[in-house]
Design a protein around this motif. Sequence first.
Motif, PDB file in Angstrom:
ATOM      1  N   VAL A  54       4.199   9.534  22.607  1.00 39.13           N
ATOM      2  CA  VAL A  54       4.693   8.163  22.709  1.00 39.13           C
ATOM      3  C   VAL A  54       6.190   8.172  23.009  1.00 39.13           C
ATOM      4  N   LEU A  55       6.918   9.117  22.435  1.00 46.74           N
ATOM      5  CA  LEU A  55       8.354   9.217  22.694  1.00 46.74           C
ATOM      6  C   LEU A  55       8.636   9.525  24.163  1.00 46.74           C
ATOM      7  N   ASP A  56       7.824  10.388  24.774  1.00 46.55           N
ATOM      8  CA  ASP A  56       7.989  10.674  26.200  1.00 46.55           C
ATOM      9  C   ASP A  56       7.725   9.439  27.056  1.00 46.55           C
ATOM     10  N   ILE A  57       6.717   8.671  26.675  1.00 46.80           N
ATOM     11  CA  ILE A  57       6.392   7.456  27.428  1.00 46.80           C
ATOM     12  C   ILE A  57       7.512   6.437  27.289  1.00 46.80           C
ATOM     13  N   VAL A  58       8.014   6.240  26.078  1.00 46.88           N
ATOM     14  CA  VAL A  58       9.056   5.239  25.841  1.00 46.88           C
ATOM     15  C   VAL A  58      10.373   5.643  26.504  1.00 46.88           C
ATOM     16  N   SER A  59      10.661   6.938  26.557  1.00 50.38           N
ATOM     17  CA  SER A  59      11.940   7.376  27.115  1.00 50.38           C
ATOM     18  C   SER A  59      11.904   7.557  28.629  1.00 50.38           C
TER      19      SER A  59
END
Length: 74
Positions: free
Chosen positions: A42-47
């Motif tokens: 999720v962090l990769d998607i958000v960033s």
Amino acid sequence: MNRDELNEYLKQRPLLGGLWLVAVLGAGMLLWLKLLRPAQSVLDIVSNTGYQFVFLVMGGLCYVAYVGFSRAVN
């Protein structure tokens, strides 16, 4: 607060209703991207700046359209 009460509350406050719409759009977009790319966190998607740009454009257009139509109807 049931759905009808929330609907009436947001009808009286189009700016808040627009923010609610953008929040639901963002949550749906995040869920959809997570389902499409299960290997990404999720962090990769958000960033990801590409996803951020698409969300800002879609969210901005949806917000302006919602507030504009809401004020025109009410």
